[in-house]
Scaffold this motif. Structure first.
Motif, PDB file in Angstrom:
ATOM      1  N   GLY A 118      37.161  40.267  54.848  1.00 40.83           N
ATOM      2  CA  GLY A 118      38.347  39.804  55.003  1.00 40.83           C
ATOM      3  C   GLY A 118      38.894  39.184  54.269  1.00 40.83           C
ATOM      4  O   GLY A 118      40.350  38.913  53.843  1.00 40.83           O
ATOM      5  N   ALA A 119      38.344  38.082  54.899  1.00 40.42           N
ATOM      6  CA  ALA A 119      38.697  36.163  54.496  1.00 40.42           C
ATOM      7  C   ALA A 119      39.146  36.426  53.181  1.00 40.42           C
ATOM      8  O   ALA A 119      39.878  35.630  52.136  1.00 40.42           O
ATOM      9  CB  ALA A 119      37.423  35.656  54.439  1.00 40.42           C
ATOM     10  N   ALA A 120      38.331  37.259  51.982  1.00 39.80           N
ATOM     11  CA  ALA A 120      38.673  37.216  50.876  1.00 39.80           C
ATOM     12  C   ALA A 120      39.927  37.918  50.568  1.00 39.80           C
ATOM     13  O   ALA A 120      40.977  37.439  49.243  1.00 39.80           O
ATOM     14  CB  ALA A 120      37.776  38.088  49.727  1.00 39.80           C
ATOM     15  N   ARG A 121      40.976  38.031  51.704  1.00 39.01           N
ATOM     16  CA  ARG A 121      41.886  38.223  51.347  1.00 39.01           C
ATOM     17  C   ARG A 121      43.265  37.545  51.295  1.00 39.01           C
ATOM     18  O   ARG A 121      44.450  37.176  51.042  1.00 39.01           O
ATOM     19  CB  ARG A 121      42.467  39.556  51.696  1.00 39.01           C
ATOM     20  N   GLU A 122      42.294  36.509  52.258  1.00 32.50           N
ATOM     21  CA  GLU A 122      42.641  35.238  52.577  1.00 32.50           C
ATOM     22  C   GLU A 122      43.373  34.054  51.463  1.00 32.50           C
ATOM     23  O   GLU A 122      43.503  33.048  51.507  1.00 32.50           O
ATOM     24  CB  GLU A 122      43.020  34.706  54.116  1.00 32.50           C
ATOM     25  N   LEU A 123      42.264  33.691  51.779  1.00 30.37           N
ATOM     26  CA  LEU A 123      41.006  32.905  50.874  1.00 30.37           C
ATOM     27  C   LEU A 123      41.011  33.253  49.228  1.00 30.37           C
ATOM     28  O   LEU A 123      40.547  32.975  48.862  1.00 30.37           O
ATOM     29  CB  LEU A 123      39.643  32.413  51.378  1.00 30.37           C
ATOM     30  N   THR A 124      42.055  33.416  48.658  1.00 33.50           N
ATOM     31  CA  THR A 124      42.693  33.385  47.035  1.00 33.50           C
ATOM     32  C   THR A 124      41.928  32.888  45.943  1.00 33.50           C
ATOM     33  O   THR A 124      41.825  32.889  45.738  1.00 33.50           O
ATOM     34  CB  THR A 124      43.568  34.418  47.308  1.00 33.50           C
ATOM     35  N   GLU A 125      42.155  31.167  46.967  1.00 31.31           N
ATOM     36  CA  GLU A 125      40.897  30.373  45.431  1.00 31.31           C
ATOM     37  C   GLU A 125      40.063  29.874  45.771  1.00 31.31           C
ATOM     38  O   GLU A 125      39.691  28.957  44.918  1.00 31.31           O
ATOM     39  CB  GLU A 125      42.463  28.833  46.319  1.00 31.31           C
ATOM     40  N   ALA A 126      39.553  30.910  46.288  1.00 27.65           N
ATOM     41  CA  ALA A 126      37.558  31.036  46.515  1.00 27.65           C
ATOM     42  C   ALA A 126      37.546  31.541  44.983  1.00 27.65           C
ATOM     43  O   ALA A 126      38.458  32.046  44.492  1.00 27.65           O
ATOM     44  CB  ALA A 126      36.787  31.324  47.438  1.00 27.65           C
ATOM     45  N   LEU A 127      36.185  32.187  44.783  1.00 25.91           N
ATOM     46  CA  LEU A 127      35.494  32.551  43.576  1.00 25.91           C
ATOM     47  C   LEU A 127      34.796  34.122  44.138  1.00 25.91           C
ATOM     48  O   LEU A 127      34.532  33.562  44.478  1.00 25.91           O
ATOM     49  CB  LEU A 127      34.416  31.976  43.100  1.00 25.91           C
ATOM     50  N   ILE A 128      36.140  35.227  43.889  1.00 23.84           N
ATOM     51  CA  ILE A 128      35.810  35.993  44.076  1.00 23.84           C
ATOM     52  C   ILE A 128      35.019  37.085  43.532  1.00 23.84           C
ATOM     53  O   ILE A 128      35.102  37.225  42.187  1.00 23.84           O
ATOM     54  CB  ILE A 128      37.000  36.534  44.384  1.00 23.84           C
ATOM     55  N   VAL A 129      33.585  37.076  44.441  1.00 18.66           N
ATOM     56  CA  VAL A 129      32.581  37.928  42.979  1.00 18.66           C
ATOM     57  C   VAL A 129      32.387  39.360  43.426  1.00 18.66           C
ATOM     58  O   VAL A 129      32.433  39.308  45.396  1.00 18.66           O
ATOM     59  CB  VAL A 129      31.471  37.575  43.232  1.00 18.66           C
ATOM     60  N   ASN A 130      31.851  40.149  43.195  1.00 18.42           N
ATOM     61  CA  ASN A 130      31.259  41.266  43.530  1.00 18.42           C
ATOM     62  C   ASN A 130      29.366  40.946  43.711  1.00 18.42           C
ATOM     63  O   ASN A 130      28.482  40.577  42.656  1.00 18.42           O
ATOM     64  CB  ASN A 130      31.172  42.522  42.244  1.00 18.42           C
ATOM     65  N   PRO A 131      29.326  41.110  45.140  1.00 15.73           N
ATOM     66  CA  PRO A 131      27.800  40.355  45.085  1.00 15.73           C
ATOM     67  C   PRO A 131      26.560  41.402  44.654  1.00 15.73           C
ATOM     68  O   PRO A 131      25.198  41.414  44.559  1.00 15.73           O
ATOM     69  CB  PRO A 131      27.421  40.459  47.297  1.00 15.73           C
ATOM     70  N   TYR A 132      26.490  42.735  44.616  1.00  8.66           N
ATOM     71  CA  TYR A 132      25.898  44.029  43.440  1.00  8.66           C
ATOM     72  C   TYR A 132      25.740  42.949  42.244  1.00  8.66           C
ATOM     73  O   TYR A 132      25.146  44.126  41.525  1.00  8.66           O
ATOM     74  CB  TYR A 132      26.243  44.760  44.033  1.00  8.66           C
ATOM     75  N   ASP A 133      27.294  42.384  41.760  1.00  5.70           N
ATOM     76  CA  ASP A 133      26.949  42.546  40.121  1.00  5.70           C
ATOM     77  C   ASP A 133      26.101  40.810  40.026  1.00  5.70           C
ATOM     78  O   ASP A 133      26.818  40.048  40.236  1.00  5.70           O
ATOM     79  CB  ASP A 133      28.400  42.135  39.848  1.00  5.70           C
ATOM     80  N   LEU A 134      24.541  40.846  39.712  1.00  6.26           N
ATOM     81  CA  LEU A 134      24.213  39.825  39.909  1.00  6.26           C
ATOM     82  C   LEU A 134      24.492  38.767  38.668  1.00  6.26           C
ATOM     83  O   LEU A 134      24.907  37.672  38.797  1.00  6.26           O
ATOM     84  CB  LEU A 134      23.037  39.974  40.253  1.00  6.26           C
ATOM     85  N   ASP A 135      25.036  39.065  37.337  1.00  6.70           N
ATOM     86  CA  ASP A 135      25.918  38.180  36.407  1.00  6.70           C
ATOM     87  C   ASP A 135      27.478  37.602  37.171  1.00  6.70           C
ATOM     88  O   ASP A 135      27.683  36.442  36.095  1.00  6.70           O
ATOM     89  CB  ASP A 135      25.788  39.323  35.052  1.00  6.70           C
ATOM     90  N   GLU A 136      27.658  38.688  37.457  1.00  6.60           N
ATOM     91  CA  GLU A 136      29.177  38.287  38.035  1.00  6.60           C
ATOM     92  C   GLU A 136      28.433  37.010  39.195  1.00  6.60           C
ATOM     93  O   GLU A 136      29.358  36.106  39.358  1.00  6.60           O
ATOM     94  CB  GLU A 136      30.006  39.044  38.082  1.00  6.60           C
ATOM     95  N   SER A 137      28.083  37.182  39.885  1.00  5.84           N
ATOM     96  CA  SER A 137      27.665  36.544  41.362  1.00  5.84           C
ATOM     97  C   SER A 137      26.909  34.584  40.936  1.00  5.84           C
ATOM     98  O   SER A 137      27.450  34.022  42.160  1.00  5.84           O
ATOM     99  CB  SER A 137      27.566  36.995  42.497  1.00  5.84           C
TER     100      SER A 137
END
Length: 221
Positions: free
Chosen positions: A202-221
């Protein structure tokens, strides 16, 4: 939405979905979401040294050189937190970017949770096995890329690590909010440090300046 559906099913009332309200016996009650957050100011920060001093003390405690790039994760050992995926992402980083070998260290503060339940015991064993395998694969002499601290840590210790870290990775696979992400931001008195945040919090909807990633995608995260 679940609350409104429950009221609709179990109480004699009228649901005003356009205004998100419950009307019962002529009385209108508005229903609003208020996301959970932190106390402010955070009490644990009052006696904490500045970020630079926290960094020096943590590196000394871990016997790491001054130029170390330090990542940190803070969680209960719970299968929803994506701790296995987080450690695998560190492994993938070292595969793709060998220049970080000997320089990047990830510290996982992992509090044991529900140890009487088989699934949680299995998770604990899996996390330890992954950390051990990565350290055997990429470790060299005194260098260990993963530091796993599987014990309970009091808030002053946790916030000291937040202040010391270059990166905090929150890789939850399913999390209504996740206060670790907010604690990391609140801890930084130097406005430095990078928050890598799972899109499934839920924090990803508020902390929009974080680097938002998909943890299932190892190349992205």
């Amino acid at each position: 939405n679940n609350f409104m559906d429950s009221v609709d099913r179990y109480l004699e009332s009228r649901i005003d979905r356009e205004r998100q309200a419950v009307v019962q016996q002529g009385r209108r009650t508005l229903v609003r979401p208020y996301p959970i957050s932190l106390e402010w100011p955070v009490r644990w920060l009052a006696d904490l040294p500045p970020a630079a001093e926290c960094r020096r003390s943590v590196l000394a405690e871990l016997e790491l050189p001054e130029g170390t790039l330090l990542g940190v994760g803070v969680d209960r050992l719970d299968y929803t937190k994506g701790i296995e995926e987080r450690l695998l992402a560190v492994e993938r980083l070292l595969e793709l970017r060998p220049e970080f070998l000997g320089k990047f260290v990830f510290v996982q503060l992992a509090a044991p949770s529900r140890t009487a339940i088989d699934r949680y015991r299995d998770l604990n064993a899996s996390v330890e096995a992954i950390a051990r395998r990565i350290n055997l694969r990429f470790g060299d002499g005194s260098y260990q890329p993963i530091v796993l601290k599987a014990s309970h840590h009091e808030p002053p210790v946790v916030f000291r690590y937040y202040r010391a870290a270059d990166v905090c990775y929150v890789s939850s696979l399913d999390d209504g909010m996740n206060l670790v992400a907010k604690e990391f931001v609140a801890a930084r008195d130097d406005e430095r440090g990078v928050l890598v945040l799972s899109q499934f919090t839920g924090a990803a909807r508020e902390l929009t300046e974080a680097l938002i990633v998909n943890p299932y995608d190892l190349d992205e995260s």
